[in-house]
Structure formats: structure tokens, C-alpha cells
Enzyme design. Structure first.
Site, PDB file in Angstrom:
ATOM      1  N   LYS A   1      66.966 -73.741   8.815  1.00 21.32           N
ATOM      2  CA  LYS A   1      67.483 -73.234  10.092  1.00 21.32           C
ATOM      3  C   LYS A   1      66.452 -73.493  11.179  1.00 21.32           C
ATOM      4  CE  LYS A   1      70.899 -71.323   7.840  1.00 21.32           C
ATOM      5  NZ  LYS A   1      72.121 -72.031   7.694  1.00 21.32           N
TER       6      LYS A   1
ATOM      7  N   SER B   1      75.552 -76.342   8.206  1.00 27.28           N
ATOM      8  CA  SER B   1      75.061 -75.311   9.129  1.00 27.28           C
ATOM      9  C   SER B   1      74.116 -75.825  10.215  1.00 27.28           C
ATOM     10  CB  SER B   1      74.385 -74.176   8.363  1.00 27.28           C
ATOM     11  OG  SER B   1      73.132 -74.580   7.859  1.00 27.28           O
TER      12      SER B   1
END
Length: 186
Positions: free
Chosen positions: A80, A39
Site C-alpha cells: 500500500k 488494490s
């Protein structure tokens, strides 16, 4: 004989002190994390091992584009990039990030954007209002996070905004594998 006991006791004290210090450092200051999944490609690779600074956000706030680790659930931490800060409106339209209606450059996506084919998109269009929570601005004590690999990331587009209470710390150093050792987010 008494000298041997004293020496043994001194070694035991030193070992207990070292273990106690290591525990304090790991619990309150720094801890390791292993990147799990694609990701954050190309910035972070699957299985990169990193150090998380746990104390930085106890004395300060996250800044835009910091890479953070947060508790996504009781069993799982995610890593993230902070995109939106409290009080801001966030939208993406035609591959451009807008903060409060103003375009904001995302230099860490430049290469991916250059490599897009004619009908490909990196980041599907969205507005903050369309995300879980349906906020018009990011609430105080929260941030909006996205993965760098926008097409393959479970982030605020699915989870909604992330509470500061969920954030473990800032991930800033890859220490393994050695050929990838570097400071990230600079």
C-alpha cells in the site's frame, strides 16, 4: 589426485559463500514480492514482480506516498501507499486528502479522478477518528496506508494504522514483466 580434491574443495567453498551471501541479502537487504490483486491499480498491476528494500527503514522513516510492504497477518503481506505519518490527522472529504486540515495533492490519483462519472467517488469520505483505533492523530511508530485503487483496497480504513514493526520495507522497483520495468514512487 590431490589437485582435484583441492579444486573440488575450492568450488564447494565458493558455492557455500555464494549461498550464504544470497541468504544474507534476501533476509536483511532486499527481497522479491509479487503484487497480488488490484488494490494498487493503476500504479501497480496484479502479478507485477517487485524488489523490496528492507534496509531503508532501519536507518530512516517512511515518507508520505512511499509504497510499502507490511505484514497484514502472519500469512499475508500487503502492499500500500503511506498517506499519514506519526502525529498527523488524516481525513478525506469530497475527493480531497487533508493532512492536519490542509489539502494535499495526490498526483498518482489525478487520472482516476479525471475519469470519474458525475455521481462516482474514488475515495469515500472518512476521518481518522472513524477508523479502527479511533485515534485523533496517528500514534508514534505508526503510519496510515491506503491503496491507490481506493474502491477495492483493504487498507487502514479497515485495518487501522500500521505499526512500523509490521513494515517489511519500501517497494520501489518493478522488474517483471519487462515491459513494466521501472522505479515506482518517484
Amino acid at each position: 589426485m590431490a589437485n582435484k580434491k583441492k579444486e573440488w574443495f575450492d568450488w564447494l567453498k565458493a558455492l557455500l559463500l555464494a549461498l550464504g551471501l544470497a541468504l544474507v541479502v534476501r533476509m536483511f537487504l532486499f527481497s522479491p514480492i509479487v503484487v497480488d490483486g488490484p488494490s494498487m491499480l493503476p500504479t501497480l498491476h496484479d502479478k507485477d514482480q517487485m524488489i523490496v528494500n528492507k534496509i531503508g527503514y532501519k536507518i530512516g522513516e517512511p515518507e508520505r506516498f512511499d509504497i510499502v510492504v507490511f505484514h497484514a497477518s502472519a500469512q499475508k503481506d500487503f502492499i500500500k501507499r503511506v498517506i499519514g505519518l506519526p502525529g498527523e490527522h488524516v481525513a478525506v472529504k469530497d475527493e480531497v486528502l487533508y493532512i492536519n486540515g490542509e489539502p494535499v495533492e495526490e498526483p498518482f490519483l489525478s487520472e482516476q479522478k479525471r475519469n470519474l462519472g458525475p455521481y462516482q467517488t474514488l475515495t469515500n469520505d472518512f476521518t481518522l477518528e472513524e477508523l479502527p483505533g479511533e485515534f485523533t492523530t496517528i500514534p508514534e511508530g505508526h503510519v496510515l496506508v491506503l491503496g491507490d485503487n481506493r474502491g477495492n483496497s483493504t487498507d487502514s480504513r479497515m485495518l487501522g494504522v500500521i505499526s512500523m514493526d509490521q513494515i517489511v520495507g519500501k517497494a520501489s522497483l518493478i522488474y517483471w514483466p519487462l515491459d513494466r520495468m521501472r522505479i515506482v514512487g518517484e
